[in-house]
Write a protein that holds these residues in place. Structure first.
Motif, PDB file in Angstrom:
ATOM      1  N   ILE A 404      75.403   6.522 -11.726  1.00  0.00           N
ATOM      2  CA  ILE A 404      75.183   5.048 -12.210  1.00  0.00           C
ATOM      3  C   ILE A 404      75.909   4.023 -11.421  1.00  0.00           C
ATOM      4  O   ILE A 404      75.327   2.900 -10.926  1.00  0.00           O
ATOM      5  N   LYS A 496      69.161   7.558 -16.763  1.00  0.00           N
ATOM      6  CA  LYS A 496      70.407   7.145 -16.848  1.00  0.00           C
ATOM      7  C   LYS A 496      71.122   7.833 -18.117  1.00  0.00           C
ATOM      8  O   LYS A 496      72.609   8.107 -17.867  1.00  0.00           O
ATOM      9  N   GLU A 497      70.702   8.184 -18.943  1.00  0.00           N
ATOM     10  CA  GLU A 497      71.288   8.508 -20.193  1.00  0.00           C
ATOM     11  C   GLU A 497      72.134  10.004 -20.074  1.00  0.00           C
ATOM     12  O   GLU A 497      72.871  10.293 -20.780  1.00  0.00           O
ATOM     13  N   TRP A 499      73.714  10.726 -17.441  1.00  0.00           N
ATOM     14  CA  TRP A 499      74.919  10.434 -16.697  1.00  0.00           C
ATOM     15  C   TRP A 499      75.829   9.997 -17.866  1.00  0.00           C
ATOM     16  O   TRP A 499      77.114   9.930 -17.449  1.00  0.00           O
ATOM     17  N   GLU A 500      75.327   9.472 -18.860  1.00  0.00           N
ATOM     18  CA  GLU A 500      76.279   8.809 -20.037  1.00  0.00           C
ATOM     19  C   GLU A 500      76.861   9.708 -20.947  1.00  0.00           C
ATOM     20  O   GLU A 500      77.659   9.395 -21.621  1.00  0.00           O
ATOM     21  N   ASP A 501      76.144  11.188 -20.708  1.00  0.00           N
ATOM     22  CA  ASP A 501      77.065  12.385 -21.436  1.00  0.00           C
ATOM     23  C   ASP A 501      77.391  13.213 -20.411  1.00  0.00           C
ATOM     24  O   ASP A 501      76.465  13.813 -19.980  1.00  0.00           O
ATOM     25  N   GLN A 502      78.429  13.749 -20.608  1.00  0.00           N
ATOM     26  CA  GLN A 502      78.855  14.883 -19.668  1.00  0.00           C
ATOM     27  C   GLN A 502      78.280  16.195 -19.910  1.00  0.00           C
ATOM     28  O   GLN A 502      78.046  16.907 -19.044  1.00  0.00           O
TER      29      GLN A 502
END
Length: 665
Positions: A404, A496-497, A499-502
């Motif tokens: 991101i 993208k989502e 990459w927003e949650d490991q």
């Protein structure tokens, strides 16, 4: 005002022995039916204009009209009615079960029809001889030296294929019917397979209109080839007539162009302009344009019509986001302008709705941007004595961590992963940073380099700084390889989502690793097509606006494998790897121009919630189903009559309408 100077006395075909049209009488002058001498002596075209903001190219001013067709009728030109425009007031006739195939009718391909067609085209009709035909005796053009040249360049020189009227990338679905021994060492003959029977070397709008009208009136399959760059064989079809738009090469630069709310530099480009030609023109004008990374891809053909991702997408968005207007011939033979103010529904659909679907684009106007500097970086990581498997994957995972951040900075990366030689190999070719210096590049990526030191891997990056996009692109991206009959590919747009949650990121990473561990090849792009300045409403897959990773997976096999084993290996791509990638990105999609040939639920995958609107528009502007391509809008209404390896529709077979499923089944 229609000029009819050359046809004021008489026009008739003189049929001689065996029904062949040997001569044509025009104005009481006998000229040979050989097309080479027709064009300068006989012109049917009418100089007119459209409501385009940019002036039409000369070939676009030469158009077919009702008046011209009326004069042909008055002069009793044999078969002239085959080229007539449709009566839009009449009901659409009940469609035939299948597109007419050679042999179904004496009209196509037919001696008289072909002669008249070629006459009206000005001599641009091409009878197909496959590119590899000099390697065989079937077409009476066998040439050992030419065959050797074709053979040595088959895989690594895409120019020879894009410059050929019928050669395509996806030869597996074409039927691999005429290939050199480097592709099939057991081939003993050259047949036409799914290559079109005839092609029109397009230079004018009138030629496009004539071909569309003929295909519609005779219910024959029509295909469009610009360069043939496509994973899905959209530019070919057995028994078809092809429009070869490759030679529409005109380019015109406007320093100050106005269209709607836009005021700035722009290019008008013909449909045949390729990426390398477009980028050269931009460099000469001291500007930058948004195009693909592949050198011989058609800039204003299927690339933009499918959306078109770019090394500049993280800054400017998709290639189709840059389009200001298009000139297009629709299924009814009309030539019109599509823009925000002229046929806006069609303009919406053409930007991302796919090629060979809504019409034949002859040119388009695209935005240009200021000259832009670029920094690039390359490296290769391979397992072996110095790098263990765990270190390899830890390093790659560290790279994935900040996708991101990279795209937010306008970056783009192009990398591959495989273990086909026994060692795992990661090639970064290149990491592309527009508008960033080397120092800025290193600052943004510092956490990654710190991680590599902790892991104990030395990547030895090579940086280069360029003053202009053109030089960076030209040196960074290799000439793209051409297709093989030993490979299939699929793709996925990862959001993208993830990459927003490991946890989701780990699942995504493992799904990609699974393909490599299973013997697949992955080509991937860290890219985001959601520019800070916004983007226009269009048919582009909405999944693109949420993507930070576009990944392509491919499976390959060897010549020695049995067909049953190839089918199993091929099915792995669609029914094992594909579901894994979809399971970690359930609300996303795939890029239609680089996708699985039998992508499940392609309507949702390629267009999401935009598909219903696209389908309704397709039926409205093409109720005759003149245009068809594999996995294109509306293609679910058709099917091929034969398959390759059991499950892959063969373009070397009849194109037929699907029969309705009986109620209760």
């Amino acid at each position: 005002m229609v000029s009819w100077t050359l046809l004021r006395v008489s026009l008739e075909l003189a049929l001689l022995t065996k029904g062949w049209a040997q001569t044509i009488v025009v104005n009481n002058h006998i000229i040979p039916a050989d097309a080479s001498s027709i064009a300068p002596a006989f012109t049917i075209f009418n100089a007119s204009s459209s409501n385009a903001t940019a002036n039409l190219f000369p070939g676009e001013t030469r158009q077919l009209t009702h008046d011209i067709l009326a004069n042909l009728t008055k002069l009793s030109l044999t078969n002239s009615g085959l080229f007539a425009f449709p009566d839009l007031a009449a009901p659409i006739r009940t469609p035939e079960d299948c597109k007419n195939f050679p042999g179904d009718s004496v009209m196509f391909p037919g001696t008289i029809t072909n002669a008249v067609f070629n006459l009206l085209l000005g001599g641009s009709l091409i009878h197909t001889k496959p590119l590899a035909s000099p390697c065989f005796s079937d077409y009476k053009n066998q040439d050992s030296a030419k065959c050797a040249e074709i053979t040595s360049n088959w895989f690594n020189d895409s120019y020879i294929h894009t410059d050929d009227p019928t050669s395509i990338n996806a030869i597996l679905f074409q039927g691999t019917s005429c290939v050199p021994d480097v592709v099939n060492p057991w081939a003993t003959q050259c047949t036409i397979g799914s290559y079109p029977v005839l092609s029109v070397n397009v230079s004018t709008v009138a030629q496009v209109q004539l071909a569309i009208n003929l295909a519609r009136n005779l219910n024959i399959r029509l295909v469009i080839k610009n360069t043939g760059h496509d994973f899905g064989a959209k530019s070919t079809g057995a028994g078809s007539l092809s429009l070869w738009t490759h030679n529409l090469k005109e380019i015109r630069f406007y320093e100050d162009y106005e269209e709607g709310s836009y005021n700035g530099p722009a290019f008008k480009m013909g449909a045949g302009v390729q990426i390398f030609e477009a980028y050269k023109a931009a460099r000469q004008a001291n500007v930058t344009i948004v195009g693909g990374e592949g050198k011989t891809v058609g800039m204003t053909g299927g690339y933009i019509l499918g959306g078109g991702h770019s090394p500049l997408s993280s800054i400017y968005g998709m290639g189709s986001d840059q389009v200001l207007s298009m000139e297009v011939v629709t299924a009814d033979g009309k030539f019109l302008t599509a823009s925000e103010t002229s046929n806006p529904d069609l303009f919406w659909a053409l930007r991302g709705g796919g090629g060979s679907t809504f019409g034949v684009v002859t040119s388009m106007v695209v935005k240009a941007f200021p000259k832009i500097p670029v920094t690039t970086m390359t490296f290769t990581l391979s397992t072996g004595t110095d790098v263990q498997v765990d270190q390899f994957w830890q390093t790659l995972r560290a790279y994935f961590q900040d996708f991101i951040k990279y795209t937010d900075a306008g970056m783009y990366s192009y990398f591959s992963l495989n273990a086909l030689t026994g060692n795992y190999v990661w090639t970064m070719q290149p990491w592309f940073a527009p508008n960033l210096t080397k120092a800025q590049f290193e600052e943004i990526t510092a956490p990654f380099w710190n991680a590599t030191r902790i892991i104990g891997v030395d990547l030895k990056p090579v940086y280069k700084e360029y003053d202009d996009f053109y030089e960076a692109w030209d040196e960074s991206f290799p000439l793209e390889p051409w297709g093989s009959n030993l490979q299939r590919a699929g793709s996925r747009l990862f959001p993208k989502e993830n990459w927003e949650d490991q946890n989701k990121l780990s699942e995504t990473f493992e799904a990609i690793r699974y393909v490599v561990d299973s013997g697949g090849y992955v080509l991937a792009f860290n890219i985001a097509a959601n520019p800070k300045t916004g983007y226009p409403d269009s048919a582009v897959n909405p999944a693109w606006r949420n993507t930070v990773l576009h990944a392509i997976d491919s499976v390959s096999w060897t010549q020695e494998m049995y067909p049953e084993l190839i089918q199993i290996w091929s099915s792995t791509l669609t029914f094992d790897w594909g579901p894994r990638w979809r399971s970690v990105s359930p609300n996303s999609g795939a890029y239609l121009s680089e996708s699985d040939y039998i992508e499940p639920d392609f309507q949702q995958s390629f267009w999401g919630d935009k598909y219903d609107r696209l389908y309704k528009l397709k039926k409205k502007i093409d109720p005759w189903d003149v245009f068809y391509a594999q996995n294109a809008v509306g293609s679910e209404d058709f099917e091929m009559s034969d398959n390759v390896f059991g499950i892959l529709p063969s373009q070397n077979s009849r194109l037929c309408r699907k029969k309705p499923t009986p109620a209760g089944t």
